[in-house]
Design a protein around this motif. Structure first.
Motif, PDB file in Angstrom:
ATOM      1  N   ASN A 259       0.821  -1.212   0.000  1.00  0.00           N
ATOM      2  CA  ASN A 259       0.000   0.000   0.000  1.00  0.00           C
ATOM      3  C   ASN A 259       0.858   1.267   0.000  1.00  0.00           C
ATOM      4  O   ASN A 259       0.469   2.288  -0.566  1.00  0.00           O
ATOM      5  N   TYR A 262       1.726   1.728  -3.471  1.00  0.00           N
ATOM      6  CA  TYR A 262       0.604   2.356  -4.185  1.00  0.00           C
ATOM      7  C   TYR A 262       0.661   3.875  -4.010  1.00  0.00           C
ATOM      8  O   TYR A 262       0.466   4.634  -4.971  1.00  0.00           O
ATOM      9  N   TYR A 284     -13.355   5.044   2.257  1.00  0.00           N
ATOM     10  CA  TYR A 284     -13.298   3.587   2.130  1.00  0.00           C
ATOM     11  C   TYR A 284     -13.259   2.923   3.499  1.00  0.00           C
ATOM     12  O   TYR A 284     -14.014   1.979   3.773  1.00  0.00           O
ATOM     13  N   LEU A 365     -14.636   2.782  -6.597  1.00  0.00           N
ATOM     14  CA  LEU A 365     -14.743   2.011  -5.353  1.00  0.00           C
ATOM     15  C   LEU A 365     -16.117   1.362  -5.221  1.00  0.00           C
ATOM     16  O   LEU A 365     -16.224   0.205  -4.803  1.00  0.00           O
ATOM     17  N   PHE A 368     -16.385  -1.976  -7.047  1.00  0.00           N
ATOM     18  CA  PHE A 368     -15.613  -3.091  -6.494  1.00  0.00           C
ATOM     19  C   PHE A 368     -15.927  -3.377  -5.036  1.00  0.00           C
ATOM     20  O   PHE A 368     -15.354  -4.309  -4.461  1.00  0.00           O
ATOM     21  N   LYS A 372     -14.569  -6.463  -2.299  1.00  0.00           N
ATOM     22  CA  LYS A 372     -13.620  -6.099  -1.251  1.00  0.00           C
ATOM     23  C   LYS A 372     -14.161  -6.511   0.117  1.00  0.00           C
ATOM     24  O   LYS A 372     -13.410  -6.993   0.967  1.00  0.00           O
ATOM     25  N   GLY A 404      -1.415  -6.070  -8.100  1.00  0.00           N
ATOM     26  CA  GLY A 404      -1.726  -4.692  -7.738  1.00  0.00           C
ATOM     27  C   GLY A 404      -0.593  -3.705  -7.935  1.00  0.00           C
ATOM     28  O   GLY A 404      -0.746  -2.682  -8.627  1.00  0.00           O
ATOM     29  N   ILE A 423      -6.492   3.427 -10.054  1.00  0.00           N
ATOM     30  CA  ILE A 423      -7.144   2.729  -8.930  1.00  0.00           C
ATOM     31  C   ILE A 423      -7.929   1.520  -9.431  1.00  0.00           C
ATOM     32  O   ILE A 423      -7.909   0.440  -8.818  1.00  0.00           O
ATOM     33  N   TYR A 427      -7.460  -2.433  -8.275  1.00  0.00           N
ATOM     34  CA  TYR A 427      -8.545  -3.233  -7.694  1.00  0.00           C
ATOM     35  C   TYR A 427      -8.746  -4.582  -8.380  1.00  0.00           C
ATOM     36  O   TYR A 427      -9.486  -5.441  -7.875  1.00  0.00           O
ATOM     37  N   GLU A 429      -6.719  -6.801  -8.284  1.00  0.00           N
ATOM     38  CA  GLU A 429      -6.180  -7.768  -7.314  1.00  0.00           C
ATOM     39  C   GLU A 429      -7.288  -8.437  -6.511  1.00  0.00           C
ATOM     40  O   GLU A 429      -7.160  -9.596  -6.099  1.00  0.00           O
ATOM     41  N   GLU A 430      -8.407  -7.718  -6.279  1.00  0.00           N
ATOM     42  CA  GLU A 430      -9.510  -8.293  -5.505  1.00  0.00           C
ATOM     43  C   GLU A 430     -10.168  -9.458  -6.253  1.00  0.00           C
ATOM     44  O   GLU A 430     -10.592 -10.443  -5.640  1.00  0.00           O
TER      45      GLU A 430
END
Length: 454
Positions: A259, A262, A284, A365, A368, A372, A404, A423, A427, A429-430
């Protein structure tokens, strides 16, 4: 009849554990939101500076969260056997490890604050403000490690109300001192970002004082061990502890480092992008409180059942939690999309550019969010709660570092995409986590009794 009784027990226990944890998480994240709301009025540079400076705390906090949650696997299963002595030994190991890590992070920030800030930004004003913030907030690190250890241990034995009440007091304390010290109200000095740091430090001191008082004022509390109780472990006990918990610690450390990577990638896009990501993270975390409450309740309930050798019930509970988290995540994602303008309206003095970027990020967001929320329960609740820590580590590390992080730098540095598309790439990766994790749950190979013969 038996199934109906099990249903009643499940929902009663889930609400009893998840609700206080959710409220505690909500309050804790409201503290972060309060900081961001107040600091946002100081401008994008102050907002970015605090966001970058807090990446150090984030890396530390998530790593000690890994230590505490790794320990909670044992505590939950030992509590299923009502084994107080071993619970206190586990707490002792957790305190030693988090204290050592806290000392390392504290010394690193004291010695090299400018170097740390320059990792994230080239803006001289952002670096200066971040160093001012770090010089104060660094003294909260070790305190936070102790608070995390006892709070998560308390949840693991089903006593989630105490950490929740302490969080309420901490929230109020933080809010009051932030207001007084950031803006210089009622005769207090106007300190800006340093005021936010002092407010958080004071709140952390109040928090640890209340937690220790609540635990040690009750001599029958399973967590109220003496120094002798908490250090009464031998090499074999420590080795078995590490064998289960090191994947969780490593997972959280590398996940948090991912992170941080990121944040470095997002900073390449510019200060406004970094400020909008800071706002996204606050929102979030606020929306994720329910999912995290369910994930933690799942850890406790599944762990208790495995410790009590009721594995069929543990599997049933895990499946229910996954379905509930996916459904609730979908509802919250829809609400996030519909009310995004109302949510952003809370933040003061956002520039048109930061507002527009933040709006786009919230849209991504919202799409997804359900996956998450489900993955939070899948990894933290089911796989870790069941003792399958090595698989959960491999799954999360592969998703972050092989999917990610490369996509973040590909989008930000090479393709030079706008922040909301970067972004969206991250995401992905989820999707990878759920595609690999769900078959693992269905296989039932995740059920492992880690306290057997200890």
């Amino acid at each position: 009849m038996e199934r109906a009784e099990r249903n009643n027990n499940f929902y009663k226990e889930m609400v009893g554990i998840a609700l206080p944890i959710t409220l505690q998480n909500l309050i804790a994240n409201s503290v972060n939101m309060l900081d961001t709301l107040m600091i946002s009025s100081l401008g994008a540079q102050s907002l970015a500076a605090v966001g970058f400076a807090n990446q150090v705390f984030f890396l530390y906090a998530v790593t000690i969260f890994g230590i505490a949650t790794g320990s909670s696997i044992f505590i939950a299963q030992f509590w299923g056997k009502k084994d107080k002595d071993n619970i206190r030994r586990i707490i002792g190991i957790s305190l030693v490890l988090s204290g050592l890590l806290g000392l390392i992070f504290t010394l690193a920030v004291i010695i090299a604050p400018e170097f740390i800030m320059k990792i994230f930004s080239k803006d001289p004003e952002v670096i200066k403000l971040g160093m001012d913030y770090l010089a104060i907030i660094v003294f909260s690190y070790i305190i936070t490690g102790i608070s995390f250890t006892f709070s998560i241990a308390s949840r693991s034995i089903g006593q989630a109300k105490m950490p929740m009440i302490v969080s309420i007091v901490s929230f109020v304390t933080n809010g009051i001192f932030n207001y007084l010290l950031i803006f210089g109200k009622f005769g207090f000095p106007k300190l800006g970002v340093r005021g936010a740091a002092y407010g958080t430090l004071i709140a952390r001191i109040v928090e640890i004082s209340l937690i220790l008082y609540a635990i040690y004022s009750d001599r029958d509390n399973p967590l109220a061990g003496s120094i002798g109780d908490m250090t009464d472990w031998n090499r074999d006990f420590f080795r078995r502890y590490l064998n289960t918990t090191y994947p969780v610690m490593l997972n959280e450390a590398l996940w948090s480092l991912g992170n941080v990577m990121y944040s470095i990638a997002y900073a390449k896009i510019g200060t406004n992008a970094a400020a909008s990501v800071q706002i996204l993270n606050v929102i979030y975390n606020l929306f994720m409180v329910f999912a995290r409450g369910m994930a933690n309740a799942c850890t406790v309930m599944v762990g208790n059942k495995i410790g009590a050798e009721e594995e069929d019930i543990a599997i049933d509970y895990a499946n229910r939690f996954l379905k509930l988290s996916a459904f609730s995540g979908g509802i919250l994602g829809l609400a996030l999309y519909i009310f995004s303008d109302n949510i952003l309206g809370i933040f003061r003095n956002l520039s048109p550019e930061v507002y527009a970027m933040s709006k786009q990020l919230l849209t991504v967001l919202s799409i997804f969010f359900f996956i998450k929320a489900m993955n939070a329960t899948l990894i933290v609740g089911v796989l870790r709660g069941g003792g399958d820590t090595k698989f959960s580590m491999k799954l999360e590390m592969a998703a972050v570092w092989l999917v990610g992080v490369p996509l973040a730098f590909l989008g930000a540095v090479y393709l030079k995409l706008p922040i909301h598309l970067v972004i969206a790439l991250v995401y992905i990766e989820e999707v990878v986590k759920s595609a690999i994790g769900i078959p693992r749950v269905m296989s039932k190979k995740w059920v492992k009794n880690v306290v057997q013969d200890m």
